[in-house]
Design an enzyme around this catalytic site. Structure first.
Site, PDB file in Angstrom:
ATOM      1  N   GLU A   9       0.680  -1.216  -0.014  1.00  0.00           N
ATOM      2  CA  GLU A   9       0.060   0.322  -0.029  1.00  0.00           C
ATOM      3  C   GLU A   9       0.893   1.408   0.203  1.00  0.00           C
ATOM      4  O   GLU A   9       1.996   1.158   0.543  1.00  0.00           O
ATOM      5  CB  GLU A   9      -1.138  -0.045   1.422  1.00  0.00           C
ATOM      6  CG  GLU A   9      -2.083  -0.724   0.918  1.00  0.00           C
ATOM      7  CD  GLU A   9      -2.293  -1.641   2.029  1.00  0.00           C
ATOM      8  OE1 GLU A   9      -3.229  -2.594   2.088  1.00  0.00           O
ATOM      9  OE2 GLU A   9      -1.389  -2.004   2.851  1.00  0.00           O
ATOM     10  N   THR A  10       0.367   2.582  -0.635  1.00  0.00           N
ATOM     11  CA  THR A  10       1.074   3.545  -0.436  1.00  0.00           C
ATOM     12  C   THR A  10      -0.200   4.602  -0.120  1.00  0.00           C
ATOM     13  O   THR A  10      -1.389   4.391  -0.494  1.00  0.00           O
ATOM     14  CB  THR A  10       1.373   4.052  -2.019  1.00  0.00           C
ATOM     15  OG1 THR A  10       2.356   3.208  -2.281  1.00  0.00           O
ATOM     16  CG2 THR A  10       1.923   5.410  -1.970  1.00  0.00           C
TER      17      THR A  10
END
Length: 295
Positions: free
Chosen positions: A47-48
């Site tokens: 994830e970012t």
């Protein structure tokens, strides 16, 4: 050319290169949704996050969370890691941050070490426990290269559950946990056979010894073959176990990522409230990189 600063952290660990990697874009104003998705794919982490001004000035920020292929309504390690980064920039208020997300408002409490430095965070999941469809033990076994006998169904059958984002939770024997290997074709078959999964199928398998839990998470359809630390799924397990065990509250420690060489330690609580069972997840973080994206 536009530039966007980012920082990376390892979440749910006190050791650099352990835990779960996260990239945080600390000021995402001006980025389109497609640009955020492209940057998340380019970072290639599970994830970012992208930090934006809040809609309500009483809150800290609006936070958008992207995997390599889609946006998430809520996730655990992105919230812990984002709070760690922003608190190090002094953006907390008396040790608390409040993030606006698709799944709801997420409150985060900052942890400090003995030297007074930000060391991690604990988040409260935005929704009470909800459960959905159950899946056959044989189907879960096929997805993980195990046998139906490896799936423990005495406490609960494999079940879709959520405290903000959905996972299928399945208990397995301690010996089987280390043998589990995802099979993409079976993941797709289960997803396609169960419209209730809404096209997404992330599987969290765990083995329990009292208040100690070991776990692994597989989401190969979404591009994450295995995740070293999954805070939202861990919080969901804590809430589910309290619902099964009874009582008003419970606390657990959960280890994940060992088989990947990125060991993680998560601290979980669950409690009963007026609207159902609520859960928290917390842990330590370590800063790794700082940089700029050029667009």
């Amino acid at each position: 050319m536009r530039t966007y600063a980012y920082e990376t952290v390892d979440v749910f660990t006190e050791e650099r290169f352990g835990g779960n990697q996260l990239a945080v874009f600390t000021d995402a104003r001006g980025l389109s949704t497609s640009e955020m998705q492209s940057l998340a794919a380019e970072m290639n982490y599970s994830e970012t996050t992208f930090v934006l001004p809040p809609d309500d000035p009483a809150n800290t920020a609006r936070v958008r969370i992207f995997t390599r292929v889609h946006e998430m309504p809520f996730a655990g390690h992105p919230n812990v890691g984002t709070a760690f980064v922003l608190a190090r920039h002094g953006r907390d208020r008396d040790g608390v941050l409040r993030f606006e997300e698709i799944a709801g408002l997420v409150e985060v409490k900052v942890a400090m070490n003995a030297g007074g430095e930000v060391s991690g965070a604990t988040i409260a999941a935005p929704q009470p426990l909800s459960t959905g469809i159950e899946l056959p033990a044989g189907a879960i076994a096929a997805c993980t290269g195990l046998t139906p006998a490896d799936i423990v169904v005495t406490n609960h059958r494999p079940v879709r559950a959520s405290v903000g984002v959905h996972f299928v939770l399945a208990e397995v024997t301690g010996e089987a946990l280390s043998r589990a290997t995802p099979d993409l074709s079976h993941f797709r078959a289960v997803r396609d056979a169960a419209p209730e999964l809404e096209g997404r199928f992330s599987l969290f398998v765990y083995a329990r010894d009292g208040a100690k839990i070991r776990a692994r998470m597989f989401a190969p359809i979404g591009g994450t073959w295995e995740d070293p630390a999954t805070g939202s799924a861990s919080a969901t397990v804590a809430a589910l176990l309290l619902s099964l065990d009874g009582g008003d509250s419970a606390a657990f420690t959960l280890t994940q990522g060992v088989e990947m060489g990125r060991p993680s330690l998560l601290h979980l609580t669950a409690r009963r409230g007026e609207d159902g069972i609520r859960a928290t997840v917390g842990g330590s973080c370590v800063p790794v990189f700082r940089g700029e994206a050029l667009l």
